[in-house]
Design a protein around this motif. Structure first.
Motif, PDB file in Angstrom:
ATOM      1  N   PRO A 120       0.829  -1.216   0.000  1.00 14.90           N
ATOM      2  CA  PRO A 120       0.000   0.000   0.000  1.00 14.90           C
ATOM      3  C   PRO A 120       0.858   1.258   0.000  1.00 14.90           C
ATOM      4  O   PRO A 120       1.887   1.340   0.672  1.00 14.90           O
ATOM      5  N   LEU A 121       0.423   2.235  -0.768  1.00 14.14           N
ATOM      6  CA  LEU A 121       1.021   3.565  -0.701  1.00 14.14           C
ATOM      7  C   LEU A 121       0.222   4.351   0.330  1.00 14.14           C
ATOM      8  O   LEU A 121      -1.002   4.486   0.199  1.00 14.14           O
ATOM      9  N   VAL A 122       0.893   4.821   1.376  1.00 16.17           N
ATOM     10  CA  VAL A 122       0.229   5.631   2.392  1.00 16.17           C
ATOM     11  C   VAL A 122       0.951   6.965   2.437  1.00 16.17           C
ATOM     12  O   VAL A 122       2.148   7.030   2.702  1.00 16.17           O
ATOM     13  N   THR A 123       0.230   8.017   2.187  1.00 14.26           N
ATOM     14  CA  THR A 123       0.855   9.337   2.148  1.00 14.26           C
ATOM     15  C   THR A 123      -0.168  10.367   2.599  1.00 14.26           C
ATOM     16  O   THR A 123      -1.366  10.095   2.658  1.00 14.26           O
ATOM     17  N   ARG A 124       0.312  11.570   2.926  1.00 21.42           N
ATOM     18  CA  ARG A 124      -0.598  12.625   3.336  1.00 21.42           C
ATOM     19  C   ARG A 124      -1.127  13.346   2.109  1.00 21.42           C
ATOM     20  O   ARG A 124      -0.412  13.507   1.114  1.00 21.42           O
ATOM     21  N   LEU A 125      -2.362  13.798   2.184  1.00 22.81           N
ATOM     22  CA  LEU A 125      -2.959  14.532   1.068  1.00 22.81           C
ATOM     23  C   LEU A 125      -3.758  15.694   1.635  1.00 22.81           C
ATOM     24  O   LEU A 125      -4.784  15.497   2.276  1.00 22.81           O
ATOM     25  N   GLN A 126      -3.272  16.883   1.340  1.00 21.47           N
ATOM     26  CA  GLN A 126      -3.960  18.093   1.810  1.00 21.47           C
ATOM     27  C   GLN A 126      -5.320  18.211   1.147  1.00 21.47           C
ATOM     28  O   GLN A 126      -5.507  17.790  -0.001  1.00 21.47           O
ATOM     29  N   ARG A 127      -6.243  18.821   1.863  1.00 20.21           N
ATOM     30  CA  ARG A 127      -7.569  19.079   1.291  1.00 20.21           C
ATOM     31  C   ARG A 127      -7.424  19.863   0.005  1.00 20.21           C
ATOM     32  O   ARG A 127      -6.674  20.843  -0.044  1.00 20.21           O
ATOM     33  N   ASN A 128      -8.117  19.462  -1.032  1.00 21.71           N
ATOM     34  CA  ASN A 128      -8.123  20.093  -2.356  1.00 21.71           C
ATOM     35  C   ASN A 128      -6.821  19.926  -3.132  1.00 21.71           C
ATOM     36  O   ASN A 128      -6.713  20.426  -4.240  1.00 21.71           O
ATOM     37  N   ASP A 129      -5.857  19.245  -2.564  1.00 26.36           N
ATOM     38  CA  ASP A 129      -4.621  18.960  -3.284  1.00 26.36           C
ATOM     39  C   ASP A 129      -4.809  17.678  -4.109  1.00 26.36           C
ATOM     40  O   ASP A 129      -5.785  16.957  -3.943  1.00 26.36           O
ATOM     41  N   TYR A 130      -3.867  17.397  -4.993  1.00 28.42           N
ATOM     42  CA  TYR A 130      -3.961  16.210  -5.833  1.00 28.42           C
ATOM     43  C   TYR A 130      -2.855  15.213  -5.496  1.00 28.42           C
ATOM     44  O   TYR A 130      -1.749  15.578  -5.130  1.00 28.42           O
ATOM     45  N   LEU A 131      -3.199  13.940  -5.631  1.00 28.98           N
ATOM     46  CA  LEU A 131      -2.217  12.864  -5.574  1.00 28.98           C
ATOM     47  C   LEU A 131      -2.278  12.150  -6.915  1.00 28.98           C
ATOM     48  O   LEU A 131      -3.345  11.689  -7.328  1.00 28.98           O
ATOM     49  N   TYR A 132      -1.137  12.106  -7.593  1.00 29.71           N
ATOM     50  CA  TYR A 132      -1.060  11.410  -8.876  1.00 29.71           C
ATOM     51  C   TYR A 132      -0.306  10.102  -8.685  1.00 29.71           C
ATOM     52  O   TYR A 132       0.721  10.060  -7.994  1.00 29.71           O
ATOM     53  N   ILE A 133      -0.805   9.061  -9.302  1.00 21.75           N
ATOM     54  CA  ILE A 133      -0.124   7.767  -9.292  1.00 21.75           C
ATOM     55  C   ILE A 133       0.038   7.313 -10.732  1.00 21.75           C
ATOM     56  O   ILE A 133      -0.919   7.323 -11.505  1.00 21.75           O
ATOM     57  N   TRP A 134       1.277   6.934 -11.086  1.00 20.12           N
ATOM     58  CA  TRP A 134       1.556   6.402 -12.413  1.00 20.12           C
ATOM     59  C   TRP A 134       2.000   4.946 -12.274  1.00 20.12           C
ATOM     60  O   TRP A 134       2.875   4.639 -11.459  1.00 20.12           O
TER      61      TRP A 134
END
Lengths: 161, 272
Positions: A120-134
């Protein structure tokens, strides 16, 4: 003829507006949105040869994740990956590893971080920010396969912790 | 004309640009309202098959604050699982581009269960009906189907419910590059704690030199880590304050939980 005043007219307009977009507002309140921007595309591959799609290639699968639920939560992205594409008794092996997988908060080749797609990828994500996964991969096409459609399934599971 | 523009503007700004949207993120029910409505929206240009299921799970952390989800396929009876009590209608459906589907959920708990909050995770599984076919070579084509699972939370609450946090330990560690502040937190009462936890670091002149806030969803116990670059801290003494605030009404306004006063803790940090 019955005439309505300005106040009553404005109330009617507001009621119509509320009814029209209340579902949209409700649905926009606190959500996690996940978009598959690109499917995994291996392009040309030849029997007896391997083909690699790197995470920077146009053929890599690409996911865009955004959350409006909380300030800065941990978000988990789990990929359930196959080991082969299958057509009856025939198969084409497929390998997913950190060298062909990456994530970033920026939609850019620079600054991406490789990760093991089998964990699993576990990371922080700010509200309204984007997380991209390739997600890229490597396929090994045997010489003795038959023609047909070789298929498999990749499951992407997104959770806010 | 002006009124038309206002109408149009609202509709325009309300438009979503996402693929499959589900809402709300936390579906709250209680003894007074055992029905919940879940909305699934297809904002893509493809037809999707949606399948909903339920599983009991909660976030856990290791000793240094790394978080993961822990799931129980067959939770023990001592765990507050609502998984077997939930019914969703419809559970499986096809949703066309631009369509919205309301899913109605009801909870039917057994009689005479103790007060508290019971929960489950809702797994909304979306599969495109027409995954692309990629031609690898003459006659050989690859078809990879993506299944997207989004996991959200279902809560069922039986009053009276209480919750809180005990700070089991609050300490600091310094490594070569960072100052690490750890807080080991145990939930009290019979209900998960939802809120925010923050750390503020003051120098000897009471100026803030570092601060960070994180959300806190504590179902049983959790370790929070706050990490700050060591270069922010010249040698000296610092006061580190921990503050925990409950804010579950922000996630589900229907909550009737009594207000909880802030939980405070502090330590002295010495930088050599």
């Amino acid at each position: 003829m019955y005439r309505i005043g300005m106040k009553q007219y404005l109330c009617m307009v507001l009621a119509v507006v509320f009814l029209l977009f209340s579902d949209v507002v409700y649905s926009q309140r606190k959500v996690v949105t996940v978009i598959t921007e690109n499917d995994l595309n291996f392009g040309d591959a030849y029997m007896g040869y391997s083909t690699t799609v790197n995470h920077t290639d146009a053929g890599a699968a690409k996911f865009r994740i955004r959350q409006t639920v909380r300030g800065n939560p941990w978000i988990s992205a789990t990929l359930t990956l196959p080991t082969a594409l299958v057509n009856g008794a025939y198969s084409i092996s497929v390998i997913f590893d950190p060298s062909t997988t990456a994530y970033s908060n920026d939609d850019s080749p620079a600054g991406r971080i490789n990760f093991d797609p089998n964990s699993p990828l576990v990371t922080r994500l700010q509200r309204n920010d984007y997380l991209y996964i390739w997600l890229g991969g490597v396929i090994n096409v045997p010489t003795n396969i038959i023609s047909g459609v070789y298929s498999s399934t990749i499951t992407v599971t997104i959770t806010i912790l | 004309m002006k009124k038309t523009i206002v109408l149009f503007a609202f509709l325009f700004f309300g438009t979503s640009f996402s693929q499959i949207i589900i809402s709300p993120y936390i579906l709250y029910t209680d003894t007074k309202n055992k029905f919940g409505t879940f909305l699934v929206q297809n904002e893509s240009d493809q037809v999707y098959e949606i399948d909903m299921s339920f599983i009991f799970g909660y976030p856990v952390t290791d000793s240094v604050g790394n978080a993961t989800m822990k799931y129980h396929d067959q939770p023990e009876s001592s765990l507050p699982s609502a998984t077997k009590w939930i019914r969703a209608f419809p559970r499986k459906f096809v949703i066309s581009p631009g369509e919205r589907q309301k899913v109605r959920m009801t909870v039917t708990p057994p009689a005479n269960i103790p007060p508290g909050t019971y929960w489950s995770r809702i797994v909304t599984s979306a599969t495109s009906q027409s995954p692309p076919i990629d031609t690898l070579s003459e006659g050989v084509r690859a078809q990879i189907k993506f299944v997207l699972n989004q996991i959200t939370t279902f809560l069922y609450r039986i009053d009276s419910t209480t919750t809180g946090i005990t700070v089991d330990s609050f300490y600091s560690e310094i490594d070569s590059g960072n100052v690490n502040i750890y807080a080991k937190l145990t939930r009290t009462g019979n209900s998960p704690f939802f809120g925010d936890v923050s750390v503020t670091v003051y120098n000897s002149s009471s100026e803030i030199v570092a601060e960070e806030e994180q959300n806190l969803s504590n179902y049983f116990e959790t370790v929070k880590i706050f990490q700050f670059p060591l270069e922010k801290f010249p040698p000296g003494e610092y006061k580190v304050e921990l503050k925990i605030l409950s804010n579950e009404k922000e996630d589900f306004p229907e909550s009737r939980l009594a207000p909880i006063p802030p939980i405070l803790e502090s330590l002295i940090l010495a930088i050599p």
